[in-house]
Write an enzyme that holds these catalytic residues in place. Structure first.
Site, PDB file in Angstrom:
ATOM      1  N   SER A  62       0.840  -1.189   0.000  1.00 18.29           N
ATOM      2  CA  SER A  62       0.000   0.000   0.000  1.00 18.29           C
ATOM      3  C   SER A  62       0.884   1.251   0.000  1.00 18.29           C
ATOM      4  O   SER A  62       1.710   1.421  -0.888  1.00 18.29           O
ATOM      5  CB  SER A  62      -0.962  -0.037   1.187  1.00 18.29           C
ATOM      6  OG  SER A  62      -1.986   0.912   1.040  1.00 18.29           O
ATOM      7  N   ASP A 109      -8.293  -5.326  -4.877  1.00 13.88           N
ATOM      8  CA  ASP A 109      -7.657  -4.356  -3.980  1.00 13.88           C
ATOM      9  C   ASP A 109      -8.569  -3.188  -3.630  1.00 13.88           C
ATOM     10  O   ASP A 109      -8.475  -2.613  -2.553  1.00 13.88           O
ATOM     11  CB  ASP A 109      -6.387  -3.795  -4.653  1.00 13.88           C
ATOM     12  CG  ASP A 109      -5.107  -4.235  -3.964  1.00 13.88           C
ATOM     13  OD1 ASP A 109      -5.105  -4.332  -2.733  1.00 13.88           O
ATOM     14  OD2 ASP A 109      -4.109  -4.480  -4.659  1.00 13.88           O
ATOM     15  N   HIS A 128      -7.712  -5.582  -0.288  1.00 14.59           N
ATOM     16  CA  HIS A 128      -6.497  -4.837   0.018  1.00 14.59           C
ATOM     17  C   HIS A 128      -5.889  -5.353   1.320  1.00 14.59           C
ATOM     18  O   HIS A 128      -6.590  -5.539   2.312  1.00 14.59           O
ATOM     19  CB  HIS A 128      -6.843  -3.351   0.156  1.00 14.59           C
ATOM     20  CG  HIS A 128      -5.664  -2.445   0.190  1.00 14.59           C
ATOM     21  ND1 HIS A 128      -4.734  -2.401  -0.816  1.00 14.59           N
ATOM     22  CD2 HIS A 128      -5.263  -1.531   1.122  1.00 14.59           C
ATOM     23  CE1 HIS A 128      -3.817  -1.488  -0.522  1.00 14.59           C
ATOM     24  NE2 HIS A 128      -4.107  -0.956   0.644  1.00 14.59           N
TER      25      HIS A 128
END
Length: 552
Positions: free
Chosen positions: A212, A337, A452
């Site tokens: 991320s 995601d 995610h």
């Protein structure tokens, strides 16, 4: 009886020497450090160091400087303070300004290790939150490096860096240039390069990896000329330097917002006033508006990001890939995601009996296309709904919202980064992946893929740490990821190293821009090519052809 006694004596000898294979006290540039050593199996041992200072307590809005050092042997057996940040509910702060510490896991066999590859992890958290250990996950911390270190025979390092206002507030000029969190990351990487040989590591074989905002950070670190000669390889998971949220191109506006919140002027006296404001007040002022919708998505509410400062980042990220020409690079995404963001922006996505309206998808398309105007928003909606037909199902509509967020926020910028890295590569190799092991969250829809951060539990080996709450297939996924990642750290090729992998992973540009789909059911068909080429073409060519709309 004598035979049994012999067995006990042999066992006692093995257990008694569990701490014999250890680095003991280690010399660093700041002084001696002593971690904790323990046995992790037959003739396998681990030295763990927690809370090693890699820089001094940073000055407010200043680059990190070397630690002044200490006398005697510093006990490094517990994590250092996390950097000051908002708490979970943004009602208070936690952490400290004195926070630049790193942790290290060093594996040994029957003798002390030497010249091991080094993997340095950069955590995510939207540049607002996070720490080197993350939250406690069942019986351990999520970012515990032991499983990676042991299974891959590599040294694992994690570290803290400044986040939120203290890490990324910028006036957009030399008065308050920003990127302090990126400078912290650079300082940690440089410290590892200078000191890792004393811990049994190879300073010329450092791999940085992150997820991320950590994946974005990895991308920015390899593009920055400040890291020349420090990084050999890099892995970006669900975040790259070209993500639309990776760089704030209007930092002055947000700095003025924070200035108003803390009672500072927004004229020439703003920066001096901000520097005099206490750290807690500044951190609280850097909160996030959690009221989101399809027309005002969460990703556009985040503003404390890196900036093009002419120093750490001398230009726009897409112009700096020549700096990564000799760095091996893996980048990829999870297949859904964007689900976590879609859930915030369009809450009905996760509610089976609550329909998601076509208008919400239209609003999401318009908001992501805002920079190119109304016509671009219409084109985006048409691109993502052309396969619906005249009567799309509820599942079709919900999955489209997730796909739109996934592509815009993560997948398309990742593919673009892979193309640029491959195009500029000299000796650096390029690899692409898609992680698709379905989420284990029981409240998610049956069509759900990998959300995610779903990959992190497998990268850090949680199915081995907590075997009772995972199935055998989850341990297979974890083994696959650790094997690919650590082989890559060892050799620059995820297929070659000390670990066996289930499928040969071809280089991205070897034939048709290939990628590997990683999950628990891998076979030769897991090697695919041209990941979502139509959507990549849409965003990079069709969408980009619309003129930029100037804001008033």
């Amino acid at each position: 009886m004598m035979a049994m006694l012999g067995v006990f004596m042999a066992l006692a000898l093995i257990l008694g020497t569990a701490n014999a294979v250890s680095l003991g006290a280690v010399s660093t540039e700041g002084g001696m450090v002593q971690g904790r050593s323990h046995s992790i199996g037959l003739f396998r041992y681990m030295d763990v160091f927690k809370g090693i200072p890699f820089a001094a307590t940073p000055g407010k809005f200043q680059k990190p400087v070397p630690h002044p050092g200490w006398s005697g042997v510093l006990s490094t057996t517990s994590f250092g303070n996390k950097c000051m940040q908002l708490n979970t509910f943004a009602t208070d702060v936690e952490g400290s300004e004195d926070c630049l510490f790193l942790n290290m896991w060093v594996p040994h066999g029957s003798s002390v290790s030497t010249n091991l590859p080094v993997m340095v992890y950069i955590y995510g958290g939207g540049f607002l939150l996070g720490s080197s250990q993350s939250t406690s996950f069942m019986s351990s911390y999520l970012y515990d490096g032991q499983q990676i270190a042991d299974r891959g025979n590599v040294i694992v390092v994690t570290f803290n860096y400044r986040v939120g206002s203290l890490g990324f507030l910028s006036s957009g000029d030399a008065d308050l240039p920003g990127n302090y969190g990126l400078w912290d990351q650079h300082a940690a990487i440089a410290w590892v390069h200078r000191n890792i040989r004393n811990f049994g590591g190879n300073p010329d074989n450092i791999t940085i990896f992150g997820e991320s905002a950590g994946g974005v950070s990895v991308g920015l670190q390899i593009l920055s000329p400040q890291n020349k000669g420090l990084i050999r390889r890099a892995i970006s998971q669900s975040g790259v330097a070209l993500c639309p949220w990776a760089v704030n191109r209007n930092p002055r506006q947000y700095a003025e917002e924070i200035a108003r919140k803390v009672g500072c002027p927004t004229d020439s006296g703003m920066v001096a006033c901000l520097r005099m404001t206490d750290a807690k007040t500044l951190t609280l002022a850097g909160d996030v508006d959690m009221i989101t919708s399809a027309s005002e998505p969460m990703i556009q509410n985040l503003s404390l990001f890196p900036v093009v400062d002419g120093d750490f980042l001398p230009g726009e990220p897409d112009t700096l890939f020549g700096n990564a020409a000799d760095i091996d690079y893996i980048a990829g995404v999870n297949d859904m995601d964007g689900h976590i963001f879609a859930t915030l922006d369009v809450p009905s996505v996760n509610v089976p009996l609550l329909p998601t309206s076509v208008e919400e998808v239209r609003a999401l398309s318009a908001s992501f296309s805002e920079s190119r105007g109304i016509d671009a928003g219409i084109a985006t909606f048409d691109e993502y709904t052309f396969s619906w037909g005249s009567n799309p199902s509820e599942t079709d509509i919900k999955k489209t919202a997730v796909e739109l967020e996934t592509d815009y926020i993560f997948l398309v910028p990742t593919q673009t980064s892979l193309y640029l890295h491959s195009d500029h590569a000299v000796s650096g190799r390029t690899y692409s992946y898609l992680f698709s092991e379905p989420s284990r969250m029981p409240v998610y829809p049956l069509w759900m893929g990998a959300d995610h951060a779903d990959d992190l539990q497998y990268v850090f080996g949680e199915p081995f740490n907590n075997p009772l709450i995972y199935f055998p297939r989850h341990r297979e996924v974890s083994d696959h990821l650790i094997s690919y990642w650590t082989n890559f750290a060892q050799t620059g090729d995820p297929n070659n190293g000390e670990s066996t992998v289930p499928v040969a992973w071809p280089e991205f540009a070897s034939s048709g821009h290939q990628y590997l789909e990683i999950n628990s059911s891998m076979s030769s068909s897991s090697v695919k090519q041209m990941l979502k080429t139509r959507k990549v073409y849409y965003w990079t060519r069709v969408f980009a052809s619309y003129p930029v709309v100037k804001k008033n």
